[in-house]
Design a protein around this motif. Structure first.
Motif, PDB file in Angstrom:
ATOM      1  N   PRO A 137      -7.677  -5.658 -41.896  1.00  0.00           N
ATOM      2  CA  PRO A 137      -8.323  -4.364 -41.661  1.00  0.00           C
ATOM      3  C   PRO A 137      -8.449  -4.046 -40.173  1.00  0.00           C
ATOM      4  O   PRO A 137      -8.685  -4.936 -39.349  1.00  0.00           O
ATOM      5  CB  PRO A 137      -9.706  -4.536 -42.301  1.00  0.00           C
ATOM      6  N   PRO A 138      -8.298  -2.773 -39.816  1.00  0.00           N
ATOM      7  CA  PRO A 138      -8.427  -2.370 -38.402  1.00  0.00           C
ATOM      8  C   PRO A 138      -9.740  -2.804 -37.762  1.00  0.00           C
ATOM      9  O   PRO A 138      -9.766  -3.151 -36.577  1.00  0.00           O
ATOM     10  CB  PRO A 138      -8.313  -0.841 -38.466  1.00  0.00           C
ATOM     11  N   ALA A 139     -10.831  -2.792 -38.529  1.00  0.00           N
ATOM     12  CA  ALA A 139     -12.127  -3.180 -37.961  1.00  0.00           C
ATOM     13  C   ALA A 139     -12.120  -4.633 -37.492  1.00  0.00           C
ATOM     14  O   ALA A 139     -12.707  -4.961 -36.450  1.00  0.00           O
ATOM     15  CB  ALA A 139     -13.241  -2.961 -38.984  1.00  0.00           C
ATOM     16  N   LEU A 140     -11.467  -5.507 -38.263  1.00  0.00           N
ATOM     17  CA  LEU A 140     -11.382  -6.912 -37.853  1.00  0.00           C
ATOM     18  C   LEU A 140     -10.506  -7.060 -36.618  1.00  0.00           C
ATOM     19  O   LEU A 140     -10.812  -7.851 -35.714  1.00  0.00           O
ATOM     20  CB  LEU A 140     -10.843  -7.774 -38.997  1.00  0.00           C
ATOM     21  N   ASP A 142     -10.099  -4.839 -34.307  1.00  0.00           N
ATOM     22  CA  ASP A 142     -10.904  -4.359 -33.181  1.00  0.00           C
ATOM     23  C   ASP A 142     -11.870  -5.445 -32.709  1.00  0.00           C
ATOM     24  O   ASP A 142     -12.094  -5.613 -31.503  1.00  0.00           O
ATOM     25  CB  ASP A 142     -11.682  -3.113 -33.578  1.00  0.00           C
ATOM     26  N   GLY A 143     -12.430  -6.186 -33.660  1.00  0.00           N
ATOM     27  CA  GLY A 143     -13.329  -7.269 -33.289  1.00  0.00           C
ATOM     28  C   GLY A 143     -12.626  -8.372 -32.523  1.00  0.00           C
ATOM     29  O   GLY A 143     -13.184  -8.958 -31.586  1.00  0.00           O
ATOM     30  N   ARG A 145      -9.916  -7.912 -30.658  1.00  0.00           N
ATOM     31  CA  ARG A 145      -9.642  -7.357 -29.331  1.00  0.00           C
ATOM     32  C   ARG A 145     -10.877  -7.477 -28.437  1.00  0.00           C
ATOM     33  O   ARG A 145     -10.783  -7.826 -27.257  1.00  0.00           O
ATOM     34  CB  ARG A 145      -9.223  -5.887 -29.442  1.00  0.00           C
ATOM     35  N   GLN A 270     -13.343 -16.311 -33.948  1.00  0.00           N
ATOM     36  CA  GLN A 270     -13.811 -15.061 -34.557  1.00  0.00           C
ATOM     37  C   GLN A 270     -12.985 -14.748 -35.803  1.00  0.00           C
ATOM     38  O   GLN A 270     -13.523 -14.317 -36.828  1.00  0.00           O
ATOM     39  CB  GLN A 270     -13.697 -13.912 -33.549  1.00  0.00           C
ATOM     40  N   ASP A 274     -14.280 -14.472 -39.665  1.00  0.00           N
ATOM     41  CA  ASP A 274     -14.008 -13.256 -40.437  1.00  0.00           C
ATOM     42  C   ASP A 274     -13.209 -13.524 -41.713  1.00  0.00           C
ATOM     43  O   ASP A 274     -12.844 -12.582 -42.418  1.00  0.00           O
ATOM     44  CB  ASP A 274     -13.242 -12.245 -39.586  1.00  0.00           C
TER      45      ASP A 274
END
Length: 331
Positions: A137-140, A142-143, A145, A270, A274
């Motif tokens: 997922p994009p949210a993961l 982003d995390g 990054r 991280q 996740d």
């Protein structure tokens, strides 16, 4: 007011966590020295575990040691200490890579973000097995990054054409290694094929961590059993569209490598927290003429330090670790 310093018994679990870090071919090229009088832990690179053919400038060695440094920071924060890091503190001793001074508990606010990664330290393993065809997922992303940025580095998720380019460079580097007997011998020295007569070692890559052979199109997974016969090793189809990320820096000096190694481990921990699994490949980065072309020429990242494969799938087996008594000296 008397300053409280850690005693040697408190340092041992910190080093046990530190050495869980990844390193090139699991060579574990680090040494730690603890000074009880000052509460300082020194991190040294171990040149006897260097790889002169694949890593002549010791870039990968610095990355591995820095990943161990990050684990040490996480473990110290979890124990209530504040780790104050100084990188490359002695110009006359290039193998002294960093010092970590542990401030007494309660002197400052504990870094809760660092401490929260502690459960992932022992769970993180490189997985050289097929991943699912399920997008991260994009949210993961982003995390991840953000995790790299916290350590002063960038994590880029390449688009389809760039991914294909990187995979092509991985395959090119595999063929180059096949044509280089010295490089093949160096890799073989750090791997074990799983035959009954092989001695048990606390380092290197054992056969059970190779993963299966790749059937059909290759992937971004380094095949440590490519040039040797491994009893009982099977075949498997890997994901058709591997999801990779490129960790990079603006500079390419030892201090940049140490920063990148810490960012690498922060990203990996991280990702583990996740629920992702990961593996890494540095093959195209070991050839100067290929490394430059791994980067995206339109991106701000100037020097790629690691190619990371991300996804969902089986957790890789734990690779062995040297006992603390071999890597820690108390003076």
């Amino acid at each position: 007011m008397t300053t409280q310093l850690p005693d040697p018994a408190e340092i041992v679990p910190l080093i046990e966590d530190a050495v869980m870090a990844p390193s090139m071919h699991n060579a574990q090229p680090w040494k730690f020295v603890f000074q009880p009088d000052t509460g300082v832990i020194e991190l040294h690179g171990d040149p006897s575990r260097a790889m002169p053919r694949a890593d002549p400038d010791h870039r990968a060695l610095h990355l591995g040691c820095a990943a161990a440094l990050f684990n040490l920071r996480v473990s110290a924060a979890r124990a209530g200490w504040e780790p104050v890091v100084r990188m490359l503190p002695n110009d006359s001793d290039p193998w002294l890579l960093a010092t970590v001074r542990l401030r007494e508990p309660g002197a400052t606010v504990t870094d809760s973000e660092l401490a929260s990664l502690h459960p992932a330290v022992r769970r993180r393993h490189s997985s050289r097995f097929p991943f699912k065809e399920e997008e991260v997922p994009p949210a993961l992303l982003d995390g991840l990054r953000a995790a790299a940025l916290l350590e002063g580095c960038r994590l880029a998720v390449p688009d389809a054409w760039h991914t294909e380019t990187v995979l092509g460079l991985v395959h090119d580097s595999e063929h180059r290694e096949e044509m280089d007997p010295a490089l093949q011998a160096e890799t073989t020295a750090w791997t074990r094929a799983g035959t009954p007569d092989e001695p048990v070692r606390p380092d290197g890559i054992p056969a059970n961590a190779f993963g299966p052979k790749q059937s059909g199109r290759g992937s971004a997974v380094r095949d440590f059993g490519r040039s040797q016969t491994v009893p009982g090793r099977g075949w498997a189809a890997f994901e058709r569209r591997p999801q990779i990320a490129l960790l990079g820096t603006s500079g390419d000096a030892p201090e940049d490598w140490l920063r990148a190694g810490q960012a690498l481990e922060r990203v990996l921990l991280q990702a583990t927290a996740d629920g992702l699994v990961t593996s890494m490949t540095s093959q195209p980065l070991e050839w100067p003429e290929l490394r430059w072309t791994v980067r995206d020429p339109g991106a701000a990242m100037s020097h790629v330090q690691m190619v990371i494969r991300l996804g969902y799938g089986p957790q890789g087996p734990a690779t062995p670790r040297r006992p603390v008594a071999e890597v820690l000296d108390v003076r």
